[in-house]
Every structure is written in structure tokens, then in C-alpha cells.
Scaffold this active site. Structure first.
Site, PDB file in Angstrom:
ATOM      1  N   CYS A   1       0.867  -1.182   0.000  1.00 17.24           N
ATOM      2  CA  CYS A   1       0.000   0.000   0.000  1.00 17.24           C
ATOM      3  C   CYS A   1       0.904   1.232   0.000  1.00 17.24           C
ATOM      4  O   CYS A   1       1.658   1.450   0.958  1.00 17.24           O
ATOM      5  CB  CYS A   1      -0.889  -0.015   1.246  1.00 17.24           C
ATOM      6  SG  CYS A   1      -1.932   1.440   1.377  1.00 17.24           S
TER       7      CYS A   1
ATOM      8  N   CYS B   1      -5.175   6.081  -4.272  1.00 14.36           N
ATOM      9  CA  CYS B   1      -4.501   4.779  -4.184  1.00 14.36           C
ATOM     10  C   CYS B   1      -3.056   4.989  -4.621  1.00 14.36           C
ATOM     11  O   CYS B   1      -2.805   5.301  -5.787  1.00 14.36           O
ATOM     12  CB  CYS B   1      -5.205   3.773  -5.085  1.00 14.36           C
ATOM     13  SG  CYS B   1      -4.413   2.158  -5.084  1.00 14.36           S
TER      14      CYS B   1
HETATM   15  N1  LIG Z   1      -6.131  -2.499  -2.066  1.00 16.67           N
HETATM   16  C1  LIG Z   1      -4.783  -2.789  -2.530  1.00 16.67           C
HETATM   17  C2  LIG Z   1      -3.757  -2.532  -1.403  1.00 16.67           C
HETATM   18  C3  LIG Z   1      -3.761  -1.086  -0.965  1.00 16.67           C
HETATM   19  C4  LIG Z   1      -3.363  -0.205  -2.091  1.00 16.67           C
HETATM   20  C5  LIG Z   1      -3.616   1.281  -1.892  1.00 16.67           C
HETATM   21  N2  LIG Z   1      -4.347   1.693  -0.726  1.00 16.67           N
HETATM   22  C6  LIG Z   1      -2.334   2.077  -2.036  1.00 16.67           C
HETATM   23  O1  LIG Z   1      -2.230   3.196  -1.508  1.00 16.67           O
HETATM   24  O2  LIG Z   1      -1.406   1.574  -2.740  1.00 16.67           O
HETATM   25  C7  LIG Z   1      -4.682  -4.243  -2.959  1.00 16.67           C
HETATM   26  O3  LIG Z   1      -5.354  -5.087  -2.381  1.00 16.67           O
HETATM   27  O4  LIG Z   1      -3.899  -4.513  -3.870  1.00 16.67           O
END
Ligand SMILES: N[C@H](CCC[C@H](N)C(=O)O)C(=O)O
Length: 256
Positions: free
Chosen positions: A73, A197
Site C-alpha cells: 500500500c 490509491c
Molecule cells: N487495495 C490494494 C492494497 C492497498 C493499495 C492502496 N491503498 C495504495 O495506496 O497503494 C490491494 O489489495 O492490492
């Protein structure tokens, strides 16, 4: 059990953050999902533990809001570096281990600069592309992003035959003038649109380099602004940095 937690957000991607330096926290999937629940718990897109790791300043353990352990993340990593500085674990540099390997980071002028993993392949799909920036990302350029039903469109891709088993994050990208992108993301494991994200905007910036975007790319997300810088050599991306704010919103105690 009475649990002290910290609430962080990085451009609107928000997290429950726990200090697990004495390694006494063992949370079940249900407990993580409860803590992330926006009505019954604290509410967040994900939950992170900061814990010790030989050879590193700390280890980052990340869970999506569904309570399952996740891949990297980017916004969470930036928030955890800010948390490590708040705890006095680091000063203005950090070297930590995450799900996708080691990460360097530094804090400067109120922003966290997080080095992301190198990316050596971008897979071309019918009208999109797919790459992994620490988490899997489907990236599709669209003409008018503001009106798009990101939830419906994102969900359709995430549960399509190709992605339904492992899942993927789904990023819709509108190219704007002056080396700028507008990005909205449907996130795996949140199973909804998030306000930002980090690994997603990183994927969008690297994909946009093939349409002439150059480092650093400015990215607008629903929750604010991020920057992605990178070096590129015959389709390989190195020295990739995700840069942006990380804010401690509040801390509290909750009965678990
Ligand atoms: N939900 C994503 C992980 C968190 C990614 C996101 N919150 C970031 O800031 O990179 C996954 O399961 O691949």
C-alpha cells in the site's frame, strides 16, 4: 482488550495504524474488518501494524478493509513512515520491509517520499494495461472521468474472468495538460472507490509515460495531490518515488 490506535490519512486514503513494537498484537480477520468498519468501528480503507524487523527500522504489515492481509500500500507506506517518525523510531529517513520487499523513504518539507519497487513490465490489454507496482493494477485511460461510475465500472473489471480469482485494483485515468493526470481508483479488498490509491497513481504515471508523460508526473485524486517521479531505461522503471502528505488525524482507544 482495550486497544490504542492512531488514524492516518494520505490524500484521503485512510488507515488504522497500530504500534506493535512489543509484538503482542494478533488480530483476527474479523477484528481487522471491525476496526475498519465505518459504522461500527473506527473506519478505514486498511489497517497497518508497525513492528520490529532485524536489519530494518521496522516492518509494515498491511490489511485491506476486508480484514485480509494485502500486498503493498503506497499511501499506507507513506503514513507508516510518518508514524515511525512520530514514535521516534526514525528521524527523517526510513528503511522498512513491506509485503513487496524493502523500501527506502524520506520526509522533507512536510511530504513523505516513498521509493516504490522497480517495474519492468507493462502488459497491454484490449483497451487498458496491467502492471504491478507492489499491488496489481489495471489502468484504463478515459475521456471524462468526473462523471464515470467508478464503482460499477471498477467492479466489473475486478470480478471479470481474468481477475476474479486474485482480484486487481482498477484505475481510471484522464490525461490533462501540463504533465498532469486525474486518477480515480476502485480498490481490491475495499471493494469500493477510495479517495486515493498510492500504488495505483504510481501505475497510472508509469503507464502514461508511454503517452509522453515525463517525470515527475502530477496526479490529482479525489483526496488531494500526489507526485510520482521515476527513471526509465528501455521499458524498465527504476528510482520510482511516490510523494505526498501523510496526516495523523486523531488517536484513540477502542474495546476489541
Ligand atoms: N487495495 C490494494 C492494497 C492497498 C493499495 C492502496 N491503498 C495504495 O495506496 O497503494 C490491494 O489489495 O492490492
Amino acid at each position: 482488550m482495550n486497544l490504542t490506535f492512531y488514524k492516518y490519512q494520505g490524500t484521503g486514503n485512510d488507515f488504522v495504524v497500530l504500534d506493535n513494537r512489543n509484538q503482542d498484537l494478533e488480530l483476527s480477520r474479523e477484528q481487522v474488518a471491525f476496526l475498519c468498519d465505518r459504522r461500527k468501528g473506527v473506519g478505514a480503507d486498511g489497517l497497518m501494524l508497525l513492528q520490529p524487523k532485524e536489519g530494518f527500522d521496522f516492518e509494515m504489515v498491511y490489511y485491506n478493509a476486508d480484514g485480509r492481509p494485502s500486498s503493498m500500500c503506497g499511501n499506507g507506506g507513506r503514513c507508516l513512515v510518518a508514524f515511525a517518525q512520530f514514535l521516534g523510531v526514525v528521524e527523517d529517513q526510513a528503511y522498512f520491509l513491506a509485503a513487496d520487499g524493502p523500501h527506502q523513504a524520506y520526509l522533507k518539507d512536510g511530504l513523505v517520499h516513498l521509493q516504490m519497487r522497480d517495474v519492468d513490465t507493462i502488459e497491454d490489454l484490449e483497451d487498458a494495461c496491467f502492471l504491478n507496482t507492489g499491488s496489481p493494477h489495471y489502468v484504463k485511460q478515459v475521456p471524462a472521468l468526473k462523471e464515470l461510475d467508478v464503482y460499477a465500472e471498477g467492479r466489473a473489471v475486478r470480478y471479470s474472468d481474468r481477475f476474479k480469482a486474485e482480484g486487481t485494483n482498477v484505475n481510471f485515468v484522464e490525461h490533462q495538460p501540463e504533465n498532469k493526470l486525474f486518477v480515480r481508483t476502485y480498490e481490491r479488498g475495499v471493494e469500493d472507490e477510495t479517495f486515493s490509491c498510492g500504488t495505483g497513481v504510481t501505475a497510472a504515471a508509469l503507464a502514461a509515460s508511454r503517452a509522453g508523460y515525463t517525470s515527475p508526473v502530477q496526479i490529482e485524486v479525489l483526496g488531494g495531490e500526489l507526485q510520482v517521479s521515476f527513471e526509465q531505461e528501455d521499458g524498465q522503471f527504476k528510482n520510482v518515488f511516490l510523494i505526498g502528505p501523510a496526516v495523523q488525524v486523531f488517536h484513540g482507544e477502542i474495546n476489541l
